[in-house]
Design an enzyme around this catalytic site. Structure first.
Site, short mmCIF file in Angstrom:
data_model
loop_
_atom_site.label_atom_id
_atom_site.label_comp_id
_atom_site.label_asym_id
_atom_site.label_seq_id
_atom_site.Cartn_x
_atom_site.Cartn_y
_atom_site.Cartn_z
N TYR A 1 0.86 -1.17 0.00
CA TYR A 1 0.00 0.00 0.00
C TYR A 1 0.90 1.23 0.00
O TYR A 1 1.82 1.33 0.82
CB TYR A 1 -0.91 0.00 1.24
CG TYR A 1 -1.49 1.36 1.56
CD1 TYR A 1 -2.28 2.04 0.63
CD2 TYR A 1 -1.22 1.99 2.76
CE1 TYR A 1 -2.79 3.30 0.91
CE2 TYR A 1 -1.74 3.24 3.05
CZ TYR A 1 -2.51 3.89 2.12
OH TYR A 1 -3.01 5.14 2.39
N PHE A 2 0.64 2.16 -0.92
CA PHE A 2 1.41 3.41 -1.01
C PHE A 2 0.60 4.54 -0.40
O PHE A 2 -0.46 4.91 -0.91
CB PHE A 2 1.76 3.72 -2.46
CG PHE A 2 2.54 5.00 -2.63
CD1 PHE A 2 3.83 5.11 -2.14
CD2 PHE A 2 1.98 6.09 -3.28
CE1 PHE A 2 4.55 6.29 -2.29
CE2 PHE A 2 2.69 7.28 -3.44
CZ PHE A 2 3.99 7.38 -2.94
N ALA A 3 1.12 5.10 0.70
CA ALA A 3 0.49 6.23 1.39
C ALA A 3 1.22 7.51 1.00
O ALA A 3 2.45 7.58 1.12
CB ALA A 3 0.56 6.03 2.90
N TYR A 4 0.48 8.50 0.52
CA TYR A 4 1.06 9.80 0.16
C TYR A 4 0.42 10.94 0.95
O TYR A 4 0.84 12.08 0.85
CB TYR A 4 0.89 10.06 -1.35
CG TYR A 4 -0.55 10.05 -1.79
CD1 TYR A 4 -1.35 11.18 -1.67
CD2 TYR A 4 -1.13 8.89 -2.30
CE1 TYR A 4 -2.68 11.16 -2.05
CE2 TYR A 4 -2.46 8.86 -2.69
CZ TYR A 4 -3.23 10.00 -2.56
OH TYR A 4 -4.54 9.98 -2.94
N GLY A 5 -0.61 10.61 1.73
CA GLY A 5 -1.35 11.62 2.49
C GLY A 5 -1.23 11.38 3.97
O GLY A 5 -0.16 11.04 4.49
N SER A 6 -2.35 11.51 4.66
CA SER A 6 -2.33 11.44 6.13
C SER A 6 -1.95 10.07 6.67
O SER A 6 -1.55 9.97 7.84
CB SER A 6 -3.68 11.87 6.70
OG SER A 6 -4.69 10.97 6.33
N GLU B 1 -11.03 5.42 4.24
CA GLU B 1 -10.87 6.29 3.07
C GLU B 1 -12.17 6.51 2.31
O GLU B 1 -12.20 7.25 1.33
CB GLU B 1 -9.80 5.71 2.13
CG GLU B 1 -8.42 5.62 2.75
CD GLU B 1 -7.86 6.97 3.16
OE1 GLU B 1 -8.17 8.00 2.52
OE2 GLU B 1 -7.10 7.02 4.15
N TYR C 1 -3.68 19.04 8.83
CA TYR C 1 -3.60 17.97 7.84
C TYR C 1 -2.19 17.87 7.24
O TYR C 1 -1.64 16.78 7.11
CB TYR C 1 -4.64 18.19 6.74
CG TYR C 1 -4.71 17.04 5.77
CD1 TYR C 1 -5.34 15.85 6.12
CD2 TYR C 1 -4.15 17.13 4.51
CE1 TYR C 1 -5.39 14.78 5.24
CE2 TYR C 1 -4.20 16.08 3.62
CZ TYR C 1 -4.82 14.90 3.99
OH TYR C 1 -4.86 13.84 3.12
#
Length: 157
Positions: free
Chosen positions: A11-16, A87, A131
């Site tokens: 899983y690629f997380a780019y946000g919070s 999400e 955020y």
């Protein structure tokens, strides 16, 4: 994407979700964190935040030559389904398969990430300072230049 409960998925997380505390709350543990780069995409804050007018959540859009830095997590299928709930899949975000480069080795892995549903995208939005703090908490997995880029993002408050 159909996954078995015990099947592993990147899983690629780019946000919070780069925030370690947030990931622990959402999936019940902190998976190993690996710096990742998603090439030919750009980070935007254009996903409407329904509770705060003018505020935007992180989203990614295709952009040749650009790159989004973030965190790769190796999750179980059941953990990814739990993230889907947080999400707002499929109403707010949709899963998308992408190829992400492991920044330290250059190896490219297939990963799942989230892209905002088109009807939730608005122009002229800005993230809140709080955020942006979630994104900056992933600084240990980001380049110095990318951290500076995030610090320079104009916020709503």
């Amino acid at each position: 994407m159909k996954l078995n409960l015990g099947e592993n998925v990147w899983y690629f997380a780019y946000g919070s979700n780069m925030d370690t505390e947030r990931m622990k709350e959402r999936v019940g543990r902190l998976p190993d964190r690996i710096p990742g780069v998603l090439r030919n995409w750009r980070l935007e804050f254009n996903k409407a935040w329904e509770n705060i007018p003018g505020a935007g959540f992180a989203n990614i859009v295709p952009c040749p030559g650009d790159a989004v830095e973030g965190v790769l997590y190796l999750l179980l299928g059941e953990e990814l389904r739990e993230l889907d709930r947080y999400e707002g899949v499929p109403r707010h975000y949709k899963q998308r398969q992408v190829s992400v480069e492991r920044r330290e080795t250059g190896e490219v892995v297939a990963a799942v990430t989230y892209v905002a549903s088109p009807d939730k995208v608005r122009h002229g939005l800005k993230p809140t300072r709080e955020y942006i703090g979630y994104l900056l908490s992933g600084a240990d997995c980001l380049s110095k230049e990318y951290v500076q880029h995030l610090q320079a993002v104009e916020t709503l408050n």
